[in-house]
Design an enzyme around this catalytic site. Structure first.
Site, PDB file in Angstrom:
ATOM      1  N   GLU A  77       0.822  -1.215   0.000  1.00 47.05           N
ATOM      2  CA  GLU A  77       0.000   0.000   0.000  1.00 47.05           C
ATOM      3  C   GLU A  77       0.859   1.269   0.000  1.00 47.05           C
ATOM      4  O   GLU A  77       0.367   2.355   0.315  1.00 47.05           O
ATOM      5  CB  GLU A  77      -0.952   0.024   1.202  1.00 47.05           C
ATOM      6  CG  GLU A  77      -1.959  -1.122   1.250  1.00 47.05           C
ATOM      7  CD  GLU A  77      -3.026  -1.077   0.170  1.00 47.05           C
ATOM      8  OE1 GLU A  77      -2.939  -0.228  -0.735  1.00 47.05           O
ATOM      9  OE2 GLU A  77      -3.931  -1.927   0.215  1.00 47.05           O
ATOM     10  N   HIS A  96      -2.793   1.903   8.931  1.00 42.50           N
ATOM     11  CA  HIS A  96      -3.873   1.105   8.339  1.00 42.50           C
ATOM     12  C   HIS A  96      -3.941  -0.217   9.093  1.00 42.50           C
ATOM     13  O   HIS A  96      -2.938  -0.924   9.191  1.00 42.50           O
ATOM     14  CB  HIS A  96      -3.601   0.854   6.855  1.00 42.50           C
ATOM     15  CG  HIS A  96      -4.433  -0.244   6.284  1.00 42.50           C
ATOM     16  ND1 HIS A  96      -5.813  -0.229   6.331  1.00 42.50           N
ATOM     17  CD2 HIS A  96      -4.099  -1.412   5.681  1.00 42.50           C
ATOM     18  CE1 HIS A  96      -6.269  -1.335   5.777  1.00 42.50           C
ATOM     19  NE2 HIS A  96      -5.246  -2.080   5.381  1.00 42.50           N
ATOM     20  N   HIS A  98      -6.576  -3.801  10.359  1.00 41.08           N
ATOM     21  CA  HIS A  98      -7.776  -4.614  10.109  1.00 41.08           C
ATOM     22  C   HIS A  98      -8.476  -4.836  11.452  1.00 41.08           C
ATOM     23  O   HIS A  98      -9.010  -5.914  11.709  1.00 41.08           O
ATOM     24  CB  HIS A  98      -7.387  -5.951   9.477  1.00 41.08           C
ATOM     25  CG  HIS A  98      -6.666  -5.803   8.170  1.00 41.08           C
ATOM     26  ND1 HIS A  98      -5.827  -6.756   7.660  1.00 41.08           N
ATOM     27  CD2 HIS A  98      -6.670  -4.784   7.261  1.00 41.08           C
ATOM     28  CE1 HIS A  98      -5.338  -6.340   6.490  1.00 41.08           C
ATOM     29  NE2 HIS A  98      -5.830  -5.148   6.236  1.00 41.08           N
ATOM     30  N   HIS A 160     -12.803  -4.240   4.438  1.00 35.96           N
ATOM     31  CA  HIS A 160     -11.342  -4.273   4.510  1.00 35.96           C
ATOM     32  C   HIS A 160     -10.826  -3.918   5.904  1.00 35.96           C
ATOM     33  O   HIS A 160     -10.373  -4.791   6.632  1.00 35.96           O
ATOM     34  CB  HIS A 160     -10.785  -3.330   3.435  1.00 35.96           C
ATOM     35  CG  HIS A 160      -9.301  -3.379   3.316  1.00 35.96           C
ATOM     36  ND1 HIS A 160      -8.611  -2.801   2.301  1.00 35.96           N
ATOM     37  CD2 HIS A 160      -8.355  -3.925   4.122  1.00 35.96           C
ATOM     38  CE1 HIS A 160      -7.316  -3.009   2.453  1.00 35.96           C
ATOM     39  NE2 HIS A 160      -7.153  -3.686   3.560  1.00 35.96           N
TER      40      HIS A 160
HETATM   41 ZN   LIG Z   1      -5.352  -3.937   4.602  1.00 33.69          ZN
END
Ligand SMILES: [Zn+2]
Length: 228
Positions: A77, A96, A98, A160
């Site tokens: 990413e 970021h 989860h 996501h």
């Molecule tokens: Zn991810």
């Protein structure tokens, strides 16, 4: 020692702290810190266990994704992180994850309205859902870069996970925690099927104005980041 050592250490320390607290799991998610004063950032490597990570494992990339330092493959990413730093000069750190409760809201397409003063003060008027696009693609990057111009510091990515920003890496990590607390409270409230109350609109606007003031200071470099 690398000239970017402090930034790499911040990435490792924060990634490990978020792993210990359960926000980052195994190799999922990624985290980066802007190299202040340069068009570059330090980011976690791809598919690497956070618990084993050392500063030398962290990658330093220019905004055009040229590798400036690091021997491992950078996060898939990376292009998204570069896009965020370009679009939001107030943001000096991006996390970021989860994380589970906020990800549950991502599955039922439930943005978090203004529920708590602290939430709006640090995350923005609401935590919106950014429509689904596959990980590591230009589609996801474009959808996010377009969306984040509303100056919020937390977003949920449909099916996501989440994105949290901060003027420094500690703030971004705190925002991850605030978001998860709000997500859990909201999920519990939704389960009761009773009306969920929100904070009064004028209070929301006052709290958001404080966040905007901080962001403008960060844009002018008046809020020092912990890398300096
Ligand atoms: Zn991810």
């Amino acid at each position: 020692m690398s000239q970017h050592q402090t930034f790499k250490e911040q990435v490792v320390v924060t990634a490990q702290r978020l792993t210990e607290k359960g926000y980052l799991m195994a190799t999922g998610g990624n985290l980066s810190v802007r190299i202040v004063g340069q068009a570059a950032f330090a980011i976690t490597p791809s598919n690497f266990d956070y618990r084993k990570m050392q500063p030398d494992d962290v990658c330093v990339l220019a905004f055009d994704l040229n590798v400036l330092e690091g021997r491992l493959k950078p996060s898939v990413e990376s292009s998204l992180h570069a896009g965020i730093y370009r679009a939001r000069p107030d943001v000096n750190a991006v996390v970021h994850t989860h994380q589970v409760y906020a990800s549950a809201l991502a599955l039922i397409n439930a943005p978090i309205p203004a529920l708590f003063d602290e939430q709006v003060r640090f995350l923005g008027r609401a935590v919106e859902i950014i429509p689904y696009a596959p990980s590591g693609t230009g589609f996801l990057k474009n959808a996010i870069v377009k969306h984040i111009k509303n100056h919020h510091n937390a977003y949920i990515l449909q099916n996501h996970g989440v994105l949290c920003f901060g003027h420094d890496v500690e703030r971004a990590a705190h925002n991850v925690e605030i978001l998860e607390k709000c997500a859990l409270a909201y999920l519990l409230a939704l389960c009761t099927e009773r009306t969920v109350s929100k904070i009064p609109l004028p209070v929301r606007e006052i709290a958001f104005a404080k966040l905007r003031k901080d962001q403008k200071k960060a844009e002018r470099g008046e809020i020092s980041t912990s890398g300096e």
